[in-house]
Design an enzyme around this catalytic site. Structure first.
Site, mmCIF file in Angstrom:
data_model
loop_
_atom_site.group_PDB
_atom_site.id
_atom_site.type_symbol
_atom_site.label_atom_id
_atom_site.label_comp_id
_atom_site.label_asym_id
_atom_site.label_seq_id
_atom_site.Cartn_x
_atom_site.Cartn_y
_atom_site.Cartn_z
ATOM 1 N N ASP A 10 0.881 -1.163 0.000
ATOM 2 C CA ASP A 10 0.000 0.000 0.000
ATOM 3 C C ASP A 10 0.923 1.220 0.000
ATOM 4 O O ASP A 10 2.147 1.093 -0.176
ATOM 5 C CB ASP A 10 -1.007 -0.039 1.157
ATOM 6 C CG ASP A 10 -0.361 0.115 2.535
ATOM 7 O OD1 ASP A 10 0.888 0.199 2.608
ATOM 8 O OD2 ASP A 10 -1.095 0.142 3.536
ATOM 9 N N CYS A 67 3.102 -3.390 3.907
ATOM 10 C CA CYS A 67 2.297 -2.244 4.336
ATOM 11 C C CYS A 67 3.052 -1.596 5.493
ATOM 12 O O CYS A 67 4.240 -1.864 5.688
ATOM 13 C CB CYS A 67 0.867 -2.645 4.685
ATOM 14 S SG CYS A 67 0.665 -3.788 6.069
ATOM 15 N N THR A 69 2.761 -1.865 8.801
ATOM 16 C CA THR A 69 3.139 -2.830 9.840
ATOM 17 C C THR A 69 3.350 -4.240 9.309
ATOM 18 O O THR A 69 3.973 -5.069 9.985
ATOM 19 C CB THR A 69 2.021 -2.931 10.887
ATOM 20 O OG1 THR A 69 0.814 -3.350 10.214
ATOM 21 C CG2 THR A 69 1.774 -1.594 11.577
ATOM 22 N N HIS A 100 8.492 -25.128 7.924
ATOM 23 C CA HIS A 100 7.388 -25.789 8.623
ATOM 24 C C HIS A 100 6.005 -25.455 8.078
ATOM 25 O O HIS A 100 5.093 -26.284 8.175
ATOM 26 C CB HIS A 100 7.430 -25.433 10.117
ATOM 27 C CG HIS A 100 8.542 -26.126 10.853
ATOM 28 N ND1 HIS A 100 8.619 -26.165 12.236
ATOM 29 C CD2 HIS A 100 9.618 -26.814 10.401
ATOM 30 C CE1 HIS A 100 9.699 -26.850 12.601
ATOM 31 N NE2 HIS A 100 10.332 -27.245 11.506
ATOM 32 N N HIS A 135 5.033 -31.925 8.625
ATOM 33 C CA HIS A 135 4.563 -30.553 8.378
ATOM 34 C C HIS A 135 3.566 -30.503 7.219
ATOM 35 O O HIS A 135 2.697 -29.642 7.185
ATOM 36 C CB HIS A 135 5.744 -29.627 8.128
ATOM 37 C CG HIS A 135 6.711 -29.616 9.273
ATOM 38 N ND1 HIS A 135 6.359 -29.132 10.516
ATOM 39 C CD2 HIS A 135 7.973 -30.067 9.383
ATOM 40 C CE1 HIS A 135 7.373 -29.277 11.339
ATOM 41 N NE2 HIS A 135 8.371 -29.850 10.680
HETATM 42 C C1 RB5 Z 1 -1.789 2.533 6.582
HETATM 43 O O1 RB5 Z 1 -1.789 3.704 7.319
HETATM 44 C C2 RB5 Z 1 -1.627 1.341 7.513
HETATM 45 O O2 RB5 Z 1 -2.785 1.159 8.250
HETATM 46 C C3 RB5 Z 1 -1.326 0.087 6.709
HETATM 47 O O3 RB5 Z 1 -0.188 0.294 5.945
HETATM 48 C C4 RB5 Z 1 -1.036 -1.171 7.512
HETATM 49 O O4 RB5 Z 1 -0.049 -0.946 8.456
HETATM 50 C C5 RB5 Z 1 -2.201 -1.862 8.067
HETATM 51 O O5 RB5 Z 1 -2.094 -2.925 8.686
#
Ligand code: RB5
Length: 151
Positions: A10, A67, A69, A100, A135
């Site tokens: 994203d 993304c 996180t 695994h 596995h």
């Molecule tokens: C975008 O701000 C953020 O929410 C997205 O990149 C991600 O971290 C969501 O899990």
């Protein structure tokens, strides 16, 4: 061994995706960047779905989703049957999820780890094979649990 690798992100994962595209192409992989190309705000489930569809359609390929996180991408990807997406923050996790879990999608967070570590994690993920044996039975159980949504 070189692989076909589909990448998507994203807006919050755009820079790390670009760094990984350059790194993996230089390492000899066939790299397919499925977007986005600009930092305009987008919805990560759309790109998770796009990358996962390509992974499922291309034998022996892998996906990388980035993304902010890595969490949203991993939640979205793991809703899709046949996709085993692993959010990794170190090489140990990358190695173990290949050995695994036979993970076929790697999820990373641009706001969590730097480009050098991410490249190293991606290298380990792509070079490690599935161990099979006991596995395989567990992976089969995951795939038969019936919760995945159709693409
Ligand atoms: C975008 O701000 C953020 O929410 C997205 O990149 C991600 O971290 C969501 O899990």
């Amino acid at each position: 061994m070189p692989k076909t690798v589909f990448l998507g992100s994203d807006h919050a994962g755009l820079n790390l995706k670009a760094a990984l595209v350059a790194h993996l192409a230089a390492a000899g992989h066939k790299v397919v960047d499925l977007g986005p190309t600009e930092a305009t705000s987008v919805d990560y489930p759309d790109f998770a779905r796009l990358v996962c569809r390509n992974v499922l359609d291309t034998p022996e390929s892998a996906g990388i989703l980035v993304c902010g996180t890595g969490i949203g991408m991993s939640i979205a990807a793991n809703r899709i049957g046949g996709i085993r997406a692993a959010l990794c923050v170190n090489e140990y996790l990358a190695r173990m999820t290949r050995l695994h879990n036979d993970a076929n999608v790697l999820c990373l967070g641009e706001r969590v780890i730097g480009a050098g570590l991410a490249a190293s994690i991606a290298d380990v993920f792509l070079e490690t094979g599935f161990e099979g044996g006991r596995h395989q039975r567990r992976v089969d159980l995951i795939e038969s649990c019936g919760l995945a949504a159709p693409l």
